[in-house]
Design a protein around this motif. Structure first.
Motif, PDB file in Angstrom:
ATOM      1  N   GLN A  54       0.814  -1.208   0.000  1.00 19.50           N
ATOM      2  CA  GLN A  54       0.000   0.000   0.000  1.00 19.50           C
ATOM      3  C   GLN A  54       0.852   1.264   0.000  1.00 19.50           C
ATOM      4  O   GLN A  54       0.516   2.251  -0.651  1.00 19.50           O
ATOM      5  CB  GLN A  54      -0.926  -0.003   1.221  1.00 19.50           C
ATOM      6  CG  GLN A  54      -1.903   1.168   1.261  1.00 19.50           C
ATOM      7  CD  GLN A  54      -2.791   1.225   0.027  1.00 19.50           C
ATOM      8  OE1 GLN A  54      -3.361   0.217  -0.383  1.00 19.50           O
ATOM      9  NE2 GLN A  54      -2.907   2.401  -0.586  1.00 19.50           N
ATOM     10  N   LYS A  57       2.013   1.775  -3.464  1.00 16.76           N
ATOM     11  CA  LYS A  57       0.867   2.081  -4.324  1.00 16.76           C
ATOM     12  C   LYS A  57       0.462   3.545  -4.172  1.00 16.76           C
ATOM     13  O   LYS A  57       0.177   4.242  -5.151  1.00 16.76           O
ATOM     14  CB  LYS A  57      -0.309   1.170  -3.976  1.00 16.76           C
ATOM     15  CG  LYS A  57      -1.501   1.315  -4.915  1.00 16.76           C
ATOM     16  CD  LYS A  57      -2.644   0.421  -4.485  1.00 16.76           C
ATOM     17  CE  LYS A  57      -2.283  -1.050  -4.552  1.00 16.76           C
ATOM     18  NZ  LYS A  57      -3.436  -1.919  -4.237  1.00 16.76           N
ATOM     19  N   SER A  58       0.475   4.045  -2.950  1.00 14.92           N
ATOM     20  CA  SER A  58       0.120   5.446  -2.714  1.00 14.92           C
ATOM     21  C   SER A  58       1.153   6.381  -3.320  1.00 14.92           C
ATOM     22  O   SER A  58       0.814   7.429  -3.888  1.00 14.92           O
ATOM     23  CB  SER A  58       0.005   5.717  -1.205  1.00 14.92           C
ATOM     24  OG  SER A  58      -0.991   4.895  -0.617  1.00 14.92           O
ATOM     25  N   VAL A  60       3.257   5.896  -5.930  1.00 15.80           N
ATOM     26  CA  VAL A  60       3.318   5.963  -7.401  1.00 15.80           C
ATOM     27  C   VAL A  60       2.148   6.740  -7.985  1.00 15.80           C
ATOM     28  O   VAL A  60       2.238   7.232  -9.126  1.00 15.80           O
ATOM     29  CB  VAL A  60       3.382   4.550  -8.023  1.00 15.80           C
ATOM     30  CG1 VAL A  60       4.620   3.804  -7.559  1.00 15.80           C
ATOM     31  CG2 VAL A  60       2.123   3.750  -7.719  1.00 15.80           C
ATOM     32  N   THR A  61       1.063   6.879  -7.237  1.00 14.51           N
ATOM     33  CA  THR A  61      -0.069   7.665  -7.727  1.00 14.51           C
ATOM     34  C   THR A  61       0.138   9.161  -7.508  1.00 14.51           C
ATOM     35  O   THR A  61      -0.680   9.976  -7.954  1.00 14.51           O
ATOM     36  CB  THR A  61      -1.378   7.239  -7.039  1.00 14.51           C
ATOM     37  OG1 THR A  61      -1.241   7.409  -5.624  1.00 14.51           O
ATOM     38  CG2 THR A  61      -1.694   5.788  -7.345  1.00 14.51           C
ATOM     39  N   GLU A  62       1.224   9.530  -6.843  1.00 12.26           N
ATOM     40  CA  GLU A  62       1.487  10.940  -6.533  1.00 12.26           C
ATOM     41  C   GLU A  62       2.678  11.478  -7.318  1.00 12.26           C
ATOM     42  O   GLU A  62       3.308  12.453  -6.910  1.00 12.26           O
ATOM     43  CB  GLU A  62       1.731  11.103  -5.029  1.00 12.26           C
ATOM     44  CG  GLU A  62       0.531  10.729  -4.174  1.00 12.26           C
ATOM     45  CD  GLU A  62       0.846  10.740  -2.693  1.00 12.26           C
ATOM     46  OE1 GLU A  62       2.024  10.983  -2.344  1.00 12.26           O
ATOM     47  OE2 GLU A  62      -0.072  10.503  -1.881  1.00 12.26           O
ATOM     48  N   GLN A 206      -1.424  13.300 -15.945  1.00 12.49           N
ATOM     49  CA  GLN A 206      -0.966  12.461 -14.847  1.00 12.49           C
ATOM     50  C   GLN A 206      -0.164  11.305 -15.426  1.00 12.49           C
ATOM     51  O   GLN A 206      -0.509  10.774 -16.493  1.00 12.49           O
ATOM     52  CB  GLN A 206      -2.154  11.914 -14.046  1.00 12.49           C
ATOM     53  CG  GLN A 206      -2.925  12.962 -13.253  1.00 12.49           C
ATOM     54  CD  GLN A 206      -2.140  13.532 -12.084  1.00 12.49           C
ATOM     55  OE1 GLN A 206      -1.183  12.910 -11.612  1.00 12.49           O
ATOM     56  NE2 GLN A 206      -2.557  14.699 -11.604  1.00 12.49           N
ATOM     57  N   GLN A 208       1.149   7.659 -16.288  1.00 17.56           N
ATOM     58  CA  GLN A 208       0.469   6.372 -16.428  1.00 17.56           C
ATOM     59  C   GLN A 208       1.184   5.330 -15.568  1.00 17.56           C
ATOM     60  O   GLN A 208       2.421   5.250 -15.586  1.00 17.56           O
ATOM     61  CB  GLN A 208       0.454   5.927 -17.886  1.00 17.56           C
ATOM     62  CG  GLN A 208      -0.340   6.836 -18.805  1.00 17.56           C
ATOM     63  CD  GLN A 208      -0.348   6.345 -20.239  1.00 17.56           C
ATOM     64  OE1 GLN A 208       0.438   5.494 -20.629  1.00 17.56           O
ATOM     65  NE2 GLN A 208      -1.241   6.893 -21.041  1.00 17.56           N
ATOM     66  N   VAL A 209       0.427   4.565 -14.850  1.00 20.08           N
ATOM     67  CA  VAL A 209       0.983   3.539 -13.960  1.00 20.08           C
ATOM     68  C   VAL A 209       0.474   2.172 -14.399  1.00 20.08           C
ATOM     69  O   VAL A 209      -0.730   1.978 -14.590  1.00 20.08           O
ATOM     70  CB  VAL A 209       0.589   3.794 -12.488  1.00 20.08           C
ATOM     71  CG1 VAL A 209       1.162   2.696 -11.587  1.00 20.08           C
ATOM     72  CG2 VAL A 209       1.078   5.166 -12.029  1.00 20.08           C
ATOM     73  N   CYS A 279       6.242  -2.777 -11.557  1.00 21.86           N
ATOM     74  CA  CYS A 279       5.466  -1.535 -11.667  1.00 21.86           C
ATOM     75  C   CYS A 279       6.220  -0.568 -12.562  1.00 21.86           C
ATOM     76  O   CYS A 279       7.424  -0.340 -12.382  1.00 21.86           O
ATOM     77  CB  CYS A 279       5.246  -0.916 -10.285  1.00 21.86           C
ATOM     78  SG  CYS A 279       4.318   0.644 -10.320  1.00 21.86           S
ATOM     79  N   ILE A 281       6.016   3.383 -14.341  1.00 24.69           N
ATOM     80  CA  ILE A 281       5.406   4.715 -14.348  1.00 24.69           C
ATOM     81  C   ILE A 281       5.958   5.456 -15.561  1.00 24.69           C
ATOM     82  O   ILE A 281       7.172   5.508 -15.759  1.00 24.69           O
ATOM     83  CB  ILE A 281       5.741   5.486 -13.060  1.00 24.69           C
ATOM     84  CG1 ILE A 281       5.484   4.609 -11.826  1.00 24.69           C
ATOM     85  CG2 ILE A 281       4.938   6.771 -12.964  1.00 24.69           C
ATOM     86  CD1 ILE A 281       6.204   5.083 -10.588  1.00 24.69           C
ATOM     87  N   LYS A 289      10.612  13.035  -7.054  1.00 25.80           N
ATOM     88  CA  LYS A 289       9.694  11.911  -6.835  1.00 25.80           C
ATOM     89  C   LYS A 289      10.441  10.581  -6.863  1.00 25.80           C
ATOM     90  O   LYS A 289      10.105   9.650  -6.121  1.00 25.80           O
ATOM     91  CB  LYS A 289       8.602  11.917  -7.908  1.00 25.80           C
ATOM     92  CG  LYS A 289       7.766  13.180  -7.936  1.00 25.80           C
ATOM     93  CD  LYS A 289       6.933  13.343  -6.679  1.00 25.80           C
ATOM     94  CE  LYS A 289       5.995  14.536  -6.799  1.00 25.80           C
ATOM     95  NZ  LYS A 289       5.158  14.700  -5.586  1.00 25.80           N
TER      96      LYS A 289
END
Length: 363
Positions: A54, A57-58, A60-62, A206, A208-209, A279, A281, A289
């Motif tokens: 988690q 996951k949090s 990579v979305t930021e 944004q 892409q993941v 994963c 990105i 980042k």
């Protein structure tokens, strides 16, 4: 003879490898990440992992947002308002979009406040600016590099130097490009960027993941103390580099006789992972980042894990004017500049930095 000549002219590629520990006082891991400014793809591979944790996951979305600004005049980037709003109040990144470094004029704004222009001969002469020939021009100089320090320029906005540069971009040779733009700032950056470029066509993006679970993955045996590779102990650095590239590119590793796309195979000695999590990105990704991601990946081993190591790979834009820091980057025979970390559970790491024919040695 033609065949022999083509083989002899095969472009050289340079792979620099080193090993260290994240806790070592002279570890360069953060410096290498922070000075590789223009990244379009970041991938990490975690062996013996079915689902992305988690925390990762949090994170990579930021990675976003970033912006595409259409038909932006270069003179906007040297205006006092732009320098005071963005350059002096955070890390500002801009890179021309859909331009080829070996054929077109390209521009990059570095977080240090340096504006780097790679210009063809005609454009360079028309601007009247001071620069130097590209080191990759060959005997016939066709490209020139111009470097403008915006921080220094802003100290005296009534100087003849500022007036000359401003006149060059506004009147003598107005240049416009589509720019990828991103700004690292702790404030309300989204509102600031959109409102500032409101008179131009601007679009927020944004990254892409993509997360995939790999099963029965052939994998080399790695020992943190043996970067060079020892017989029957650990695979070599170059073999690892090729294997990791194949995995991140979803290339076959079976080396079947009928496979005309890939002849890659897993280095020896090897094992087979029952599962692994990959994963990727993709976008205009800031080094700040990537630093956070690398730190989070280090902490993956805070609790005991089945995996003895994991990897992080970062690819730079092939057509950016620089690779690391202000090192000039070229394309012509290959535009790669990338680096990879292998992070071990004991906080040792391997660092691999690769460039193509038109680059200096990585830092």
């Amino acid at each position: 003879m033609a065949t022999l000549r083509r083989l002899r002219d095969t472009p050289r590629h340079l792979l620099v490898c080193e090993k260290s520990n994240f806790g070592h006082e002279k570890s360069r891991h953060r410096h290498v990440v922070e000075t590789h400014y223009y990244n379009y793809r970041v991938s990490f591979l975690i062996p013996e992992c079915a689902l992305l944790p988690q925390e990762l996951k949090s994170l990579v979305t930021e990675f976003g947002p970033y912006y595409l600004v259409k038909n932006l005049p270069v003179h906007e980037l040297i205006s006092p308002e732009f320098i005071n709003t963005f350059v002096k109040k955070g890390s500002c990144y801009a890179l021309t979009y859909n331009t080829n470094i070996d054929e077109d004029n390209t521009v990059a704004l570095l977080p240090s406040g340096k504006l780097i222009l790679s210009l063809d001969k005609d454009t360079y002469e028309e601007t009247g600016l001071q620069g130097h020939p590209s080191k990759y021009s060959g005997r016939k100089i066709m490209k020139f590099i111009v470097s403008i320090d915006l921080m220094d320029l802003s100290l005296n906005l009534i100087s003849k130097k500022y007036e000359r540069i401003s006149w060059s971009f506004k009147e003598k040779k107005p240049l416009k490009f589509d720019f990828l733009f991103a700004w690292h700032n702790t404030g309300a950056q989204e509102l600031a960027v959109v409102s500032y470029f409101g008179s131009y066509q601007i679009r927020e993006h944004q990254p892409q993941v993509a997360v995939s679970s790999l099963g029965e993955l052939p994998c080399p045996v790695l020992q943190s103390r043996e970067l060079g590779g020892q017989p029957d102990a650990s695979c070599g650095a170059l073999e690892l580099f090729d294997w990791l590239g194949a995995v991140c590119s979803d290339a076959s590793l079976t080396n079947e006789p009928s496979d005309f796309v890939s002849t890659c195979c897993c280095p020896q000695p090897s094992t087979v992972l029952a599962r692994a999590c990959l994963c990727t990105i993709t976008g205009f990704l800031l080094p700040e980042k990537v630093v956070l991601l690398l730190e989070q990946l280090r902490h993956y081993f805070d609790e005991p894990k089945l995996a003895p190591w994991l990897t992080l790979s970062v690819h730079g834009f092939a057509d950016s004017p620089v690779s690391w820091r202000e090192k000039e980057h070229g394309f012509r025979r290959g535009g790669e500049h990338l680096y990879s970390f292998v992070v071990f559970s004991n906080q040792d790491y391997w660092l691999q930095m690769a460039v193509g024919a038109e680059d200096d040695c990585p830092p």
